[in-house]
Design a protein around this motif. Structure first.
Motif, PDB file in Angstrom:
ATOM      1  N   THR A   1       0.850  -1.200  -0.023  1.00  0.00           N
ATOM      2  CA  THR A   1       0.046   0.103  -0.141  1.00  0.00           C
ATOM      3  C   THR A   1       0.840   1.468  -0.043  1.00  0.00           C
ATOM      4  O   THR A   1       1.912   1.145   0.337  1.00  0.00           O
ATOM      5  CB  THR A   1      -0.866   0.077   1.184  1.00  0.00           C
ATOM      6  OG1 THR A   1      -0.195   0.262   2.360  1.00  0.00           O
ATOM      7  CG2 THR A   1      -1.633  -1.213   1.368  1.00  0.00           C
ATOM      8  N   ILE A   2       0.219   2.267  -0.472  1.00  0.00           N
ATOM      9  CA  ILE A   2       1.122   3.742  -0.165  1.00  0.00           C
ATOM     10  C   ILE A   2       1.055   4.097   1.134  1.00  0.00           C
ATOM     11  O   ILE A   2       2.067   4.825   1.363  1.00  0.00           O
ATOM     12  CB  ILE A   2       0.280   4.862  -0.847  1.00  0.00           C
ATOM     13  CG1 ILE A   2       1.143   5.839  -1.295  1.00  0.00           C
ATOM     14  CG2 ILE A   2      -1.161   5.042  -0.396  1.00  0.00           C
ATOM     15  CD1 ILE A   2       0.598   6.894  -2.126  1.00  0.00           C
ATOM     16  N   GLY A   3       0.518   3.496   2.194  1.00  0.00           N
ATOM     17  CA  GLY A   3       0.625   3.696   3.411  1.00  0.00           C
ATOM     18  C   GLY A   3       1.975   3.168   4.054  1.00  0.00           C
ATOM     19  O   GLY A   3       2.844   3.831   4.886  1.00  0.00           O
ATOM     20  N   ASN A   4       2.651   2.009   3.431  1.00  0.00           N
ATOM     21  CA  ASN A   4       3.501   1.514   3.755  1.00  0.00           C
ATOM     22  C   ASN A   4       4.965   2.338   3.232  1.00  0.00           C
ATOM     23  O   ASN A   4       5.897   2.415   3.930  1.00  0.00           O
ATOM     24  CB  ASN A   4       3.829   0.112   3.010  1.00  0.00           C
ATOM     25  CG  ASN A   4       2.994  -0.875   3.693  1.00  0.00           C
ATOM     26  OD1 ASN A   4       2.340  -0.759   4.533  1.00  0.00           O
ATOM     27  ND2 ASN A   4       2.942  -1.930   2.697  1.00  0.00           N
ATOM     28  N   TYR A   5       4.558   3.112   2.292  1.00  0.00           N
ATOM     29  CA  TYR A   5       5.699   4.157   1.773  1.00  0.00           C
ATOM     30  C   TYR A   5       5.968   5.126   2.943  1.00  0.00           C
ATOM     31  O   TYR A   5       7.066   5.497   3.538  1.00  0.00           O
ATOM     32  CB  TYR A   5       5.294   4.748   0.697  1.00  0.00           C
ATOM     33  CG  TYR A   5       6.173   6.213   0.402  1.00  0.00           C
ATOM     34  CD1 TYR A   5       7.300   5.860  -0.134  1.00  0.00           C
ATOM     35  CD2 TYR A   5       5.654   7.537   1.081  1.00  0.00           C
ATOM     36  CE1 TYR A   5       8.155   6.874  -0.453  1.00  0.00           C
ATOM     37  CE2 TYR A   5       6.378   8.417   0.442  1.00  0.00           C
ATOM     38  CZ  TYR A   5       7.790   8.318   0.031  1.00  0.00           C
ATOM     39  OH  TYR A   5       8.762   9.502   0.023  1.00  0.00           O
TER      40      TYR A   5
END
Length: 417
Positions: free
Chosen positions: A100-104
């Motif tokens: 996910t972009i949240g992991n970034y």
């Protein structure tokens, strides 16, 4: 008869989605299709996800009323966002191999920023998902000739979209997007040709639009009008960059080059084809000026009835099937992506940090549970909103413009961020 044929199409789409569920063995398959999509599938998912109900019904009707200066956000801002993502972010984020972009945000800034940005992005999807449910609910209301109210139609729509997405995840979206992209392009192209002929030819339609000032891109007026125009464009062009659905399509590609090219090609096709429903909507005005009466309605959503009313009143059954098949395709493909993206973010980046030892099997169950809960939230939003789909989309992306864009861009391009 029309309702039965559309129901058959919906059934076939759901069956394809259920077939795709056979490919889902873990969370990675569910969220990013195992990072295995070839270019043609990757491009189709980008186009089909963004070419939604607001493009066909709301943007086209807004253009018919306000002209190009009334639709700076979509398609201009939307396609700009995809192009910027492809050029500036696709390769960098693909290399990081994230779910996910949240992991970034977690890798770059830590857990607290991960949770804050993920909550903001998740919240932004309520408006987008609600817009698709509203559109499908409107279609059911139209098909039933008023027997079903708009809200009852939205309720049925939520059930169909949930079933469509629940089992196959990104694999369901990828496989059905191929069918839906073909249906959208073929169906709307044929309808545009027929409507153009009824209006006296494409030259007459374009000339009428130009004479009415509908082809003027920039607003007339002073500072207030220009600020509103720029704000609408930037809200979509920049606010939709830090979105999970865009990230998900990039990450689903089979390699880095495909991730970039699929997003870029999908953006260009989207920008070009978004003018087709605008052309159809203005052709309706040329054919029957009484359609402009919908612009005076107290309920802003009524302007979105221009195309359905034109097709039902003036087209043969086979053309109605083509149009509504294309429209349902656009709605389903976008709604599925709009449900899966916030589900992935909230589960992976808000809940999972509190469950560090959860097994992949239990995580997959958790993903599907959150998908159901988010569907209910979007259903309530859709039933209680009086905004047009175009307005819902703009409101949604203002959230991510404020909360998520700067940390994403700064993190990628500024080492000291």
């Amino acid at each position: 008869m029309l309702l039965a044929l559309v129901a058959a199409y919906l059934t076939g789409t759901v069956l394809i989605a259920l077939y795709a569920a056979k490919r889902v063995h873990n969370a990675k398959d569910f969220l990013v299709a195992g990072r295995s999509l070839p270019l043609y599938m990757n491009m189709a998912t980008v186009f089909a996800t963004w070419f939604g109900a607001e493009t066909v019904l709301s943007v086209s009707a807004t253009f018919a009323r306000d002209g190009l200066s009334g639709v700076p956000a979509d398609p201009f801002g939307a396609s700009t966002a995809l192009i910027l993502f492809a050029v500036l972010f696709a390769r960098v984020l693909y290399r990081m191999d994230l779910l996910t972009i949240g992991n970034y945000y977690r890798q770059r800034y830590g857990k607290s920023i991960e949770v804050i940005t993920s909550l903001a992005i998740t919240a932004s999807y309520l408006g987008w998902t609600a817009a698709q449910l509203t559109a499908l609910g409107l279609m059911f209301s139209v098909f039933s000739e008023g027997v079903l109210s708009l809200n009852n139609g939205i309720l049925i729509a939520a059930g169909i979209v949930l079933l469509y997405t629940l089992f196959g995840g990104m694999w369901s979206i990828a496989l059905t997007d191929l069918v839906q992209t073909a249906m959208i392009v073929i169906g709307l192209s044929i309808i545009a040709f027929m409507v153009s002929d009824m209006a006296g030819g494409p030259v007459k339609v374009v000339t009428a639009a130009a004479e009415a000032g509908k082809l003027e891109l920039f607003p007339k007026g002073g500072t207030v009008e220009w600020f509103a125009f720029i704000a609408a464009f930037l809200t979509m062009a920049l606010g939709s960059i830090p979105q999970q659905d865009v990230f998900q399509r990039v990450t689903s590609a089979k390699d880095e080059r495909t991730a970039q090219r699929g997003t870029l090609y999908g953006a260009l096709v989207y920008l070009a084809f978004a003018f087709v429903p605008m052309f159809i909507a203005y052709s309706a005005i040329v054919i029957d000026p009484s359609f402009t009466g919908l612009f005076a309605s107290e309920d802003e959503r009524d302007i979105q009835r221009i195309l359905p009313k034109l097709i039902l009143d003036r087209m043969p059954l086979w053309a109605q099937v083509l149009f509504f098949g294309a429209l349902v395709s656009a709605i389903l493909s976008t709604a599925a992506g709009a449900l899966l993206a916030p589900t992935a973010l909230f589960t992976e980046n808000v809940l999972r940090p509190f469950m560090p030892k959860i097994s992949d099997r239990r995580f997959l169950i958790l993903l599907r549970t959150v998908l159901i809960l988010f569907s209910l939230a979007a259903l309530l939003f859709a039933i209680n909103s009086q905004s047009t789909m175009y307005e819902m989309i703009q409101e949604a992306y203002s959230v991510t413009l404020v909360n998520a864009l700067v940390p994403l861009a700064a993190g990628v391009f500024w080492k000291r961020a």
